[in-house]
Design an enzyme around this catalytic site. Structure first.
Site, short mmCIF file in Angstrom:
data_model
loop_
_atom_site.label_atom_id
_atom_site.label_comp_id
_atom_site.label_asym_id
_atom_site.label_seq_id
_atom_site.Cartn_x
_atom_site.Cartn_y
_atom_site.Cartn_z
N CYS A 1 71.26 -13.13 -24.60
CA CYS A 1 70.76 -11.89 -23.97
C CYS A 1 70.25 -12.20 -22.58
CB CYS A 1 69.62 -11.28 -24.76
SG CYS A 1 69.82 -11.38 -26.50
N GLU B 1 65.14 -5.78 -29.09
CA GLU B 1 65.63 -6.49 -27.92
C GLU B 1 67.15 -6.39 -27.94
OE1 GLU B 1 67.34 -9.53 -25.92
OE2 GLU B 1 66.06 -10.72 -27.25
N THR C 1 76.13 -11.42 -40.10
CA THR C 1 77.16 -12.02 -40.94
C THR C 1 77.50 -13.42 -40.44
OG1 THR C 1 77.98 -9.91 -41.66
CG2 THR C 1 79.51 -11.75 -41.82
N ASN D 1 73.54 -14.90 -32.29
CA ASN D 1 73.44 -16.04 -31.37
C ASN D 1 72.30 -17.00 -31.66
OD1 ASN D 1 71.50 -14.28 -30.41
ND2 ASN D 1 72.12 -14.41 -28.27
O1 G3P Z 1 69.94 -13.80 -26.74
C1 G3P Z 1 68.72 -13.92 -27.34
C2 G3P Z 1 67.58 -14.06 -26.39
O2 G3P Z 1 66.38 -13.94 -27.08
C3 G3P Z 1 67.67 -15.28 -25.50
O3 G3P Z 1 66.89 -16.36 -25.83
O4 G3P Z 1 66.05 -18.66 -25.59
O5 G3P Z 1 68.38 -18.13 -24.89
O6 G3P Z 1 66.47 -17.30 -23.54
P1 G3P Z 1 66.95 -17.69 -24.90
#
Ligand code: G3P
Length: 478
Positions: free
Chosen positions: A287, A253, A184, A158
């Protein structure tokens, strides 16, 4: 050449001896867009060994010089934002503008890291012995932070660029070398990013980028005896890695089920705006996305109505058109999301919109009256589907949040700051946001999860510290 992107080893771009490649499927067209090398274990071995050798010299390179190279890489990366963002659009269907933002944010992260590094690594501690009972002032202790060695960086699809540099930059400023295994989907964006470090003039072998199948090289990399630290962001694989890894520091994470608790006194317009932004940006594939809304029954109708009005306005389609909702990363991901939706349907959730899917594209969907027996109450869809659970007390909300296996972030909407702080203290998550959706940034803030959400803390300062260890020298006076 043969149209297969080369991997980066010893300062050179190489084709794998395997003669095999891994296809990168464009989530929008669902056909192969790029190919990368399927590296062999032998090639991985060579990369790790040259990373080990390069690290020894790098650790002796003055800190200010390391910082200078990082600043140069940051500038080059920003200059190349357009072609890198274009890869993100094709490989992971990130909306065009967000793709550019990811690259620019990454450049800023590298520069900040260089600055932070010269400050925090430029000082150590001096301790004297006579503060501990029984000691005279005869021992002076000097401490400094030294590198760990080879850092293995494994970012997720992502943020293939941003979550790579959030590992690479702290590792390098602290005097470590880097072996990068990109996801990938996003591998070609990552190879382009690595090229920016190449152009900046880092020593050969200090940074490498290996591509290939997890089944072939995954365990080999994570269990390699010359790897001194693993920084991983992703899914369940992280749990398996942590079980197999050797006695080395891990930074992990691994996703979340971030709850959004909305109280009766909340600013409902603000809450609704954040539910939509938090739940649906990058189609929920973050996330830190809002993954369950826990709203007080008395304001639930109002909230749901406002959220639905905003969902109605989301644009749905191709990432090239900068649509809000774009195809999810793979067909199997879309199938998984659909499975959660069908389970909720069968168990009686209220569908605020009609469920609609074309290929990997799933229309945004709010599910109201979700019950704890539904999978979507607990599982992470990583897609544009958001469950609403109506609660009758704050305690009920906290209880649902804490009953999750995850504990990344959470958020609370209320006008009562005292209440907000008490609830924040009660939530078993790494971070709680008051009156805003969960988010990792700004990138110097600490970022961590509890339980299955991870190990250790990230954010620029914490990552630099995590990628070093303390070395003491004690001077014993006569
Ligand atoms: O999904 C990855 C995580 O580190 C989210 O980052 O910047 O979308 O809060 P952000």
């Amino acid at each position: 050449g043969d149209g297969v992107f080369r991997y980066y080893s010893d300062g050179e771009w190489k084709a794998s001896a395997s003669g095999k490649s891994v296809p990168i499927i464009n989530p929008t067209t669902r056909s192969t867009h790029f190919k990368v090398q399927a590296c062999t274990q032998e090639e991985v071995n060579k990369i790790v060994e040259s990373a080990r050798a390069a690290q020894k010299l790098w650790a002796k390179t003055p800190l200010w010089k390391r910082a200078e190279l990082l600043h140069r890489a940051a500038a080059i990366l920003k200059e190349h934002k357009a072609p890198i963002a274009e890869c993100l659009v094709k490989e992971i269907a990130k909306p065009a503008k967000d793709a550019v933002t990811e690259v620019v944010r990454s450049g800023d992260l590298i520069s900040y890291c260089a600055e932070e590094g010269v400050r925090i690594l430029g000082e150590g501690k001096f301790l004297v012995s006579d503060s501990f009972p029984g000691n005279e002032r005869t021992k002076y202790c000097l401490t400094s932070k030294i590198p760990l060695g080879v850092v293995l960086a494994i970012p997720p699809f992502n943020y293939p660029v941003n979550l790579a540099v959030s590992k690479i930059a702290p590792a390098l400023i602290a005097g470590n070398s880097i072996v990068l295994k990109p996801p990938t989907q996003g591998a070609v964006a990552a190879l382009h990013m690595v090229h920016c470090f190449h152009l900046a003039g880092f020593p050969r072998g200090l940074i490498s980028c290996v591509t290939g199948k997890g089944s072939e090289i995954g365990d080999f990399l994570t269990m390699h005896p010359s790897v001194s630290c693993i920084s991983f962001t992703g899914g369940d694989t992280g749990i398996a890695i942590s079980k197999k890894a050797g006695m080395i520091p891990l930074q992990m994470e691994l996703g979340g089920k971030d709850a959004c608790i909305i109280l009766e006194d909340a600013d409902i317009d603000l809450a609704a705006a954040n539910v939509v932004k938090g739940g649906f940006s990058y189609s929920g594939q973050r996330c830190t996305a809002v993954k369950v809304v826990l709203v007080m029954e008395s304001v639930a109708d109002k909230l749901v109505e406002k959220v639905n009005a905003k969902v109605q306005k989301l644009t749905i389609g191709a990432p090239e058109d900068d649509c809000d909702i774009t195809p999810v990363v793979t067909e199997s991901s879309a199938n998984f999301i659909e499975g959660l939706v069908m389970d909720a349907k069968q168990k009686g959730a209220t569908f605020c919109q009609e469920y609609r899917r074309e290929g990997n594209l799933i229309w945004p969907l709010l599910l109201d009256h979700v019950q704890p027996d539904m999978r979507i109450a607990w599982e992470e869809p990583f897609g544009p589907v958001l469950p609403v659970i109506r609660i009758n007390s704050v305690e009920e909300g906290i209880h649902h949040c804490n009953a999750s296996n995850f504990g990344l972030q959470g958020c609370i909407f209320t006008r009562d700051i005292n209440k907000a702080i008490l609830i924040s203290d009660a939530m078993e998550t790494g971070t709680v946001q008051i009156n805003s959706a969960p988010a990792r940034g700004p990138d110097h803030f600490p970022f961590q999860g509890v339980k299955d959400s991870g190990i250790g803390s990230q954010g620029i300062t914490n990552s630099i510290n995590m990628m070093t260890k303390i070395k003491s020298t004690v001077i014993n006076l006569p």
